[in-house]
Design a protein around this motif. Structure first.
Motif, mmCIF file in Angstrom:
data_model
loop_
_atom_site.group_PDB
_atom_site.id
_atom_site.type_symbol
_atom_site.label_atom_id
_atom_site.label_comp_id
_atom_site.label_asym_id
_atom_site.label_seq_id
_atom_site.Cartn_x
_atom_site.Cartn_y
_atom_site.Cartn_z
ATOM 1 N N SER A 111 0.739 -1.112 0.199
ATOM 2 C CA SER A 111 -0.012 0.258 0.031
ATOM 3 C C SER A 111 0.837 1.145 -0.251
ATOM 4 N N GLY A 112 0.193 2.329 -0.407
ATOM 5 C CA GLY A 112 1.104 3.436 -0.187
ATOM 6 C C GLY A 112 1.650 3.937 1.137
ATOM 7 N N ASN A 116 5.648 4.460 1.997
ATOM 8 C CA ASN A 116 5.905 5.969 2.762
ATOM 9 C C ASN A 116 6.444 5.396 4.289
ATOM 10 N N HIS A 140 0.487 10.694 3.373
ATOM 11 C CA HIS A 140 1.308 9.817 3.043
ATOM 12 C C HIS A 140 0.879 8.570 3.557
ATOM 13 N N GLY A 141 -0.316 8.247 4.339
ATOM 14 C CA GLY A 141 -0.679 7.083 4.689
ATOM 15 C C GLY A 141 -1.310 7.077 6.330
ATOM 16 N N ASP A 217 -4.883 14.685 -1.502
ATOM 17 C CA ASP A 217 -5.877 14.802 -0.837
ATOM 18 C C ASP A 217 -5.978 16.070 0.067
ATOM 19 N N ASP A 245 6.408 11.405 -3.651
ATOM 20 C CA ASP A 245 5.150 10.560 -3.456
ATOM 21 C C ASP A 245 4.307 10.360 -4.624
ATOM 22 N N VAL A 247 2.257 8.145 -5.289
ATOM 23 C CA VAL A 247 1.238 7.152 -5.001
ATOM 24 C C VAL A 247 -0.067 7.306 -5.500
#
Ligand SMILES: Cc1ncc(COP(=O)(O)O)c(C=O)c1O
Length: 448
Positions: A111-112, A116, A140-141, A217, A245, A247
């Motif tokens: 996953s992202g 991260n 970032h997660g 986001d 990043d 992602v």
């Protein structure tokens, strides 16, 4: 109670709220290209691509084909201890696609967030410097390290790590320094160099700056011309790694393979996830060998980089290229952006329209002068569009940006339908045709 209501009730009762961010009561049953169907067979044009994952469209027959084949040949083995050719092939392909004439290596995850997390863990270790700089509004997660690096309200419930310094993202529509581009002469970069790196987060203790090429986001914020190049210069001058990043914006979405390629920079490390394997759980970090080889058994997960996901990853890259989906993202993206810019002239509720390729943000405000965010309006528009058969969510640090990240397979006809429905949804909300009670159970980002 109909089957739809029964499933919604079972979902409410069985699935934990901490994994939910819901905007409307949709239960997806099948998909094809940019369209998904619900239980009753109603079709929805998905301008979200399941949070920017379905870049090759839903249920691409070639992805389904290679996944089945690989599943029948070698369903799994753990890359931690046993090698397989698909994973090696994909790692070599990612190295080839990532700019930079230096030796690179690849890490695989699911996953992202775990990608991260890899950065949060290994970059300070590799550089011998403890600090990392990230950005206000960044996402970032949801694991602890990636959480700590994030600056989005969704991740503000936990106290992050003391080694992270967050600085303003160049969000020109809401400039933290109350300046205007280009007259500002990128004051935000001067602030970084002259204040942050001198007194708050000393350059000689700073391992990396981690940034999204478009802060997604955080509100689909596109940095102004010159910002990423200037940031790269500061990193090079101060011996700090520049980490992108990608992602959400990588894998063709912006009209280039990587989002940062729109600005000609060459990061030391690139973080990838979401669309990399057309929906199978896979993420990757591609970076300088000296970072990626800083130790053994430091960040490994049993099922990460498994042969099935990596086979889907290789096919995803092939499809993006062979079906010219990256060019399509640019062309359709330009077409839609133009249409929304003309809508901006007509509707005062639209404060700003921005984007690159098929990532578009439409920022809604209560007042164009004060720029007060119209968050409830955004939630109602997303809900109304869902009722009208078009799916998207809203994002942003104020939850007031309609976010469009459709599959890169989107056609001009579908784009026209999307534009028409969004216009209709905005007008319906303006005319008070959408009952706010409808969204009470769907707080979206407002749940934070
Ligand atoms: C830029 C970026 N990085 C990382 C993540 C986390 O990815 P995941 O949800 O796959 O863990 C996201 C998710 O939205 C993201 O947008």
């Amino acid at each position: 109670m109909g089957i739809n209501e029964r499933l919604l009730k079972r979902d409410r009762e069985a699935l934990s709220d901490v994994m939910k961010l819901r905007f409307y009561p949709l239960i997806a049953v099948s998909g094809k290209g940019s369209v998904i169907k619900d239980l009753e067979g109603k079709e929805y044009l998905d301008l979200n691509a399941g949070w920017a994952v379905a870049n090759t469209g839903y249920c691409h027959p070639k992805i389904a084909g290679v996944v089945r084949e690989q599943m029948e040949k070698l369903s799994f083995n753990s890359l931690i201890s046993v090698m397989n050719e698909s994973s090696i092939n994909l790692s070599e392909k990612l190295i080839e696609l990532t700019p930079g004439k230096f030796q690179k290596k690849v890490w695989f995850g699911h996953s992202g967030s775990d990608a991260n997390e890899c950065i949060a863990k290994i970059v300070p270790l590799a550089s011998g410097k403890p600090r990392i700089i990230t950005f206000v509004g960044s996402y970032h997660g949801q694991t602890m390290g990636s959480y700590a690096m994030s600056g989005h309200p969704a991740q503000s419930k936990f106290i992050g790590s003391g080694n992270i310094t967050k600085i303003p993202y160049p969000y020109c529509y809401r400039c933290a320094f109350k300046k205007e581009h280009p007259g500002c002469d990128l004051f935000c970069l001067k602030y970084l160099e002259e204040h942050i790196l001198k007194s708050v987060c000393p350059a000689d203790q700073t391992a990396a700056i981690v940034i999204e090429a478009i802060q997604s986001d955080g509100g689909d914020v596109v940095p102004p011309q010159g910002y990423l190049q200037g940031l790269q210069d500061i990193c090079r001058k101060n011996n700090i790694f520049l980490i992108l990043d990608e992602v959400k914006v990588g894998f063709g979405r912006t009209g280039r393979f990587f989002g940062f390629e729109n600005w000609g920079i060459v990061p030391d490390v690139v973080i990838m996830g979401k669309p990399i394997a057309s929906g199978l759980p896979l993420s990757a970090v591609v970076g300088r060998k000296e970072i990626m080889d800083c130790g053994v058994a430091l960040h490994m997960f049993t099922t990460a980089g498994n042969p099935v996901a990596c086979t889907a990853g290789l096919k995803t890259i092939e499809i993006l290229k062979n079906e010219k989906l990256i060019e399509n993202a640019k062309n359709i993206g330009d077409y839609m952006l133009k249409a929304f810019k003309s809508m901006h002239r007509k509707y005062a509720v639209i404060g700003d329209v921005r984007g690159k390729g098929l990532i578009i943000g439409i920022e809604l405000v209560k007042n164009r002068e004060t720029r007060e965010p119209a968050d409830q309006f955004a939630a109602l528009v997303a809900y109304r569009a869902y009722e009208l058969g078009v799916l998207f969510y809203y994002a942003g640090i104020h939850s007031n940006v309609l976010e469009l990240t459709p599959p890169l397979t989107l056609t001009y006809d579908e784009a026209d339908k999307a534009i028409k429905v969004i216009r209709q949804a905005i007008e319906d909300v303006m005319d008070h045709k959408v009952d706010p009670a409808k969204i009470e159970a769907f707080a979206g980002w407002a749940c934070n």
